[in-house]
Write a protein that holds these residues in place. Structure first.
Motif, PDB file in Angstrom:
ATOM      1  N   ARG A 225       0.806  -1.237   0.000  1.00 48.87           N
ATOM      2  CA  ARG A 225       0.000   0.000   0.000  1.00 48.87           C
ATOM      3  C   ARG A 225       0.827   1.268   0.000  1.00 48.87           C
ATOM      4  N   CYS A 226       1.920   1.291   0.732  1.00 50.64           N
ATOM      5  CA  CYS A 226       2.706   2.523   0.844  1.00 50.64           C
ATOM      6  C   CYS A 226       3.381   2.819  -0.498  1.00 50.64           C
ATOM      7  N   ILE A 227       3.304   4.071  -0.940  1.00 45.69           N
ATOM      8  CA  ILE A 227       3.936   4.443  -2.214  1.00 45.69           C
ATOM      9  C   ILE A 227       5.242   5.207  -1.985  1.00 45.69           C
ATOM     10  N   ALA A 228       5.722   5.209  -0.759  1.00 42.48           N
ATOM     11  CA  ALA A 228       7.030   5.809  -0.426  1.00 42.48           C
ATOM     12  C   ALA A 228       7.113   7.282  -0.804  1.00 42.48           C
ATOM     13  N   CYS A 229       6.012   8.001  -0.579  1.00 39.59           N
ATOM     14  CA  CYS A 229       6.020   9.426  -0.931  1.00 39.59           C
ATOM     15  C   CYS A 229       6.686  10.276   0.151  1.00 39.59           C
ATOM     16  N   GLY A 230       6.699   9.784   1.392  1.00 35.58           N
ATOM     17  CA  GLY A 230       7.339  10.521   2.486  1.00 35.58           C
ATOM     18  C   GLY A 230       6.499  11.621   3.106  1.00 35.58           C
ATOM     19  N   ARG A 231       5.263  11.779   2.667  1.00 36.98           N
ATOM     20  CA  ARG A 231       4.436  12.861   3.229  1.00 36.98           C
ATOM     21  C   ARG A 231       4.252  12.714   4.738  1.00 36.98           C
ATOM     22  N   CYS A 232       4.103  11.465   5.201  1.00 38.57           N
ATOM     23  CA  CYS A 232       3.858  11.239   6.635  1.00 38.57           C
ATOM     24  C   CYS A 232       5.002  11.798   7.483  1.00 38.57           C
ATOM     25  N   THR A 233       6.223  11.601   7.032  1.00 37.15           N
ATOM     26  CA  THR A 233       7.365  12.037   7.833  1.00 37.15           C
ATOM     27  C   THR A 233       7.601  13.539   7.698  1.00 37.15           C
ATOM     28  N   CYS A 265      12.648   8.292   6.261  1.00 39.42           N
ATOM     29  CA  CYS A 265      12.909   6.845   6.288  1.00 39.42           C
ATOM     30  C   CYS A 265      11.926   6.069   5.420  1.00 39.42           C
ATOM     31  N   GLN A 266      10.894   6.754   4.901  1.00 42.53           N
ATOM     32  CA  GLN A 266       9.890   6.069   4.084  1.00 42.53           C
ATOM     33  C   GLN A 266      10.234   6.081   2.595  1.00 42.53           C
ATOM     34  N   ILE A 267      11.172   6.926   2.189  1.00 43.59           N
ATOM     35  CA  ILE A 267      11.364   7.095   0.743  1.00 43.59           C
ATOM     36  C   ILE A 267      12.536   6.245   0.225  1.00 43.59           C
ATOM     37  N   VAL A 316      -2.466  13.201   5.909  1.00 46.02           N
ATOM     38  CA  VAL A 316      -1.800  13.550   4.643  1.00 46.02           C
ATOM     39  C   VAL A 316      -1.502  12.331   3.773  1.00 46.02           C
ATOM     40  N   CYS A 317      -1.639  11.125   4.313  1.00 47.08           N
ATOM     41  CA  CYS A 317      -1.235   9.936   3.544  1.00 47.08           C
ATOM     42  C   CYS A 317      -2.191   9.708   2.365  1.00 47.08           C
ATOM     43  N   PRO A 318      -1.669   9.675   1.153  1.00 49.78           N
ATOM     44  CA  PRO A 318      -2.551   9.466  -0.009  1.00 49.78           C
ATOM     45  C   PRO A 318      -3.113   8.049  -0.067  1.00 49.78           C
ATOM     46  N   GLU A 319      -2.541   7.139   0.725  1.00 51.29           N
ATOM     47  CA  GLU A 319      -2.998   5.744   0.735  1.00 51.29           C
ATOM     48  C   GLU A 319      -3.818   5.426   1.973  1.00 51.29           C
ATOM     49  N   TYR A 320      -4.198   6.456   2.725  1.00 47.78           N
ATOM     50  CA  TYR A 320      -5.035   6.292   3.927  1.00 47.78           C
ATOM     51  C   TYR A 320      -4.422   5.302   4.917  1.00 47.78           C
ATOM     52  N   ILE A 321      -3.119   5.319   5.028  1.00 41.89           N
ATOM     53  CA  ILE A 321      -2.450   4.449   5.996  1.00 41.89           C
ATOM     54  C   ILE A 321      -2.538   5.099   7.375  1.00 41.89           C
ATOM     55  N   SER A 322      -2.999   4.319   8.348  1.00 43.66           N
ATOM     56  CA  SER A 322      -3.249   4.851   9.684  1.00 43.66           C
ATOM     57  C   SER A 322      -2.171   4.396  10.665  1.00 43.66           C
TER      58      SER A 322
HETATM   59  S1  SF4 Z   1       2.359   9.134   3.517  1.00 47.88           S
HETATM   60 FE1  SF4 Z   1       1.505   7.067   3.350  1.00 47.88          FE
HETATM   61  S2  SF4 Z   1       2.085   6.353   1.284  1.00 47.88           S
HETATM   62 FE2  SF4 Z   1       3.376   8.149   1.761  1.00 47.88          FE
HETATM   63  S3  SF4 Z   1       5.261   7.261   2.653  1.00 47.88           S
HETATM   64 FE3  SF4 Z   1       3.888   7.742   4.369  1.00 47.88          FE
HETATM   65  S4  SF4 Z   1       2.784   5.812   4.760  1.00 47.88           S
HETATM   66 FE4  SF4 Z   1       3.689   5.640   2.695  1.00 47.88          FE
END
Ligand code: SF4
Ligand code: SF4
Length: 340
Positions: A225-233, A265-267, A316-322
Motif C-alpha cells: 500500500r505505501c507508495i514511499a512518498c514521504g508525506r507522513c514524515t 525513512c519512508q522514501i 496527509v497519507c494518499p494511501e489512507y495508511i493509519s
Molecule cells: S504518507 Fe503514506 S504512502 Fe506516503 S510514505 Fe507515508 S505511509 Fe507511505
C-alpha cells in the motif's frame, strides 16, 4: 497573570509584537491545498491577528521555523572552510503560536538535537535558543488526533497561552513580553487554561514490542500500500532525519557548500549505502522502522514516546495508511490478540 482582550486589543498587541520579533503561526495559503480549490493551512509568518487561523490543524508542523527544510552548514573555497552564519533577521527573538501536541513535539526534537550525543547540534541550538512559544489552547480535538492517549494534551514551556472564547481572547501570561503586553492591552481576568480531555480516537501504545513481531504479516500490508512518498514524515512534528549534500558551484567547482536537507525513512534511497547495499528496500519494513522508532526505540532511550498523537501523518497519507491503527494492532498482538 491572566487577561481578557478584545479582538482589537489582541490585534494591537500583535501589531506591537511584530515590530521587535519574528512571529509564526498557522496561516492560510488560499488555493494551495492538496486538492483543487482547497487552501493550505500551515506555518508561516504572522503580520497581524487576521493572519492567524484558530480553527484548523496545520498540514505541516512548526518545526521548520527552527529546523529548516534546507540549511547551509558551511562553505568551502580553495581549501578554506567557513561556517554559515545566521542572517540578522534569523537571530531576532522568534515567537511561534502552536498547540499542546506540537509543543510536546519540540521537547522530542530537543532531545534528538541537544541531548542525543556528546555535543549539542549547534545548527539547531543557534535557532532554537531564540525561539519562544505561545500555546494555542485546543477547546476540542480535531478529527484523528490522539493526544490524550499519548499524554500530550497538556504542555509546559510556553511564555503564554491564548484562546478565543465568547468574543474575547483569554490570555495567560507566564513570562515577558506577555506580562507587560497583557497589562497594556487587556483587562485582568480569571483564566484557567483549557486542555483537551478526550479525543474521538484512542490509541493504546504497547508497553513493549517483542522482536518476534518484526516478521509479522501485519507489515506486508504496507509493503503493497505505501507508495514511499514521504508525506507522513515531512508533516510529522517529531521527525528529525536529514541528509547531507555537498553542492559544488558551477562557476568554480573548487567552491561550494555543505547543506543538510530533510530526509525520510519512508522514501527510496534513504538507507542506500556505499557499494549499493540497501538496508530497508521493502516499504513494509520502512513502516515497521518508523512506527517502532516512534513508540518503542525513542522511549527506551529517553523515557517518553516520540509520537505526540497529532494525527497529521494519517491525514496527509494518499494511501489512507493509519499510524494509530497500526499501533493499536501491535498492542493487540502483544496482548495475545489477533490484531485489527
Ligand atoms: S504518507 Fe503514506 S504512502 Fe506516503 S510514505 Fe507515508 S505511509 Fe507511505
Ligand atoms: S507519528 Fe503521526 S501522529 Fe505521531 S507525531 Fe508524527 S505525524 Fe503526529
Amino acid at each position: 497573570m491572566e487577561y481578557k482582550l478584545t479582538p482589537a486589543g489582541l490585534a494591537a498587541l500583535l501589531d506591537e509584537l511584530v515590530t521587535s520579533r519574528r512571529v509564526f503561526g498557522p496561516v492560510r495559503y488560499a488555493g494551495k491545498g492538496r486538492l483543487a480549490g482547497t487552501d493550505l493551512i500551515t506555518y508561516g509568518p504572522v503580520k497581524g491577528l487576521a493572519d492567524v487561523v484558530w480553527d484548523a490543524r496545520t498540514t505541516f508542523s512548526p518545526k521548520e521555523v527552527f529546523f529548516p527544510v534546507k540549511e547551509s552548514l558551511f562553505y568551502f573555497s580553495d581549501g578554506e572552510i567557513t561556517e554559515s552564519a545566521l542572517k540578522a533577521s534569523e537571530i531576532l527573538e522568534t515567537v511561534v503560536f502552536l498547540r499542546a501536541c506540537d509543543l510536546n513535539a519540540v521537547t522530542r526534537l530537543d532531545k534528538i538535537f541537544l541531548e542525543n550525543g556528546p555535543a549539542a547540534d549547534n545548527y539547531y541550538a543557534r535557532r532554537r535558543q531564540h525561539t519562544h512559544f505561545v500555546l494555542m489552547e485546543c477547546q476540542e480535538s480535531f478529527p484523528g488526533c490522539f493526544c490524550v492517549s499519548m499524554g500530550t494534551n497538556r504542555a509546559t514551556g510556553h511564555q503564554a497561552a491564548l484562546r478565543p472564547e465568547g468574543g474575547y481572547y483569554l490570555l495567560q501570561a507566564l513570562a515577558e513580553p506577555w506580562l507587560s503586553l497583557g497589562e497594556r492591552y487587556g483587562q485582568p481576568a480569571d483564566v484557567e487554561p483549557v486542555w483537551v480531555q478526550k479525543n474521538s480516537l484512542t490509541v493504546k501504545v504497547p508497553d513493549r514490542v517483542d522482536t518476534s513481531l518484526f516478521q509479522h504479516e501485519l507489515w506486508r500490508e504496507y509493503s503493497s500500500r505505501c507508495i514511499a512518498c514521504g508525506r507522513c514524515t515531512l508533516s510529522c512534528p517529531t521527525c528529525s532525519c536529514f541528509s547531507v549534500q555537498d553542492i559544488f558551484y558551477r562557476d568554480n567547482p573548487e567552491r561550494g557548500e555543505r547543506r543538510r536537507v530533510w530526509a525520510s525513512c519512508q522514501i527510496d534511497g534513504f538507507t542506500d549505502m556505499a557499494g549499493g547495499h540497501k538496508v530497508r528496500e521493502d516499504r513494509g519494513e520502512r513502516m515497521r522502522f518508523k512506527v517502532l522508532h516512534k513508540i518503542d526505540d525513542f522511549r527506551r532511550r529517553f523515557g517518553i514516546n516520540m509520537c505526540v498523537g497529532c494525527g497529521r501523518c494519517e491525514e496527509v497519507c494518499p494511501e489512507y495508511i493509519s499510524f494509530a491503527r497500526c499501533v493499536n494492532t501491535l498492542s493487540q498482538l502483544m496482548n495475545g490478540g489477533a490484531g485489527a
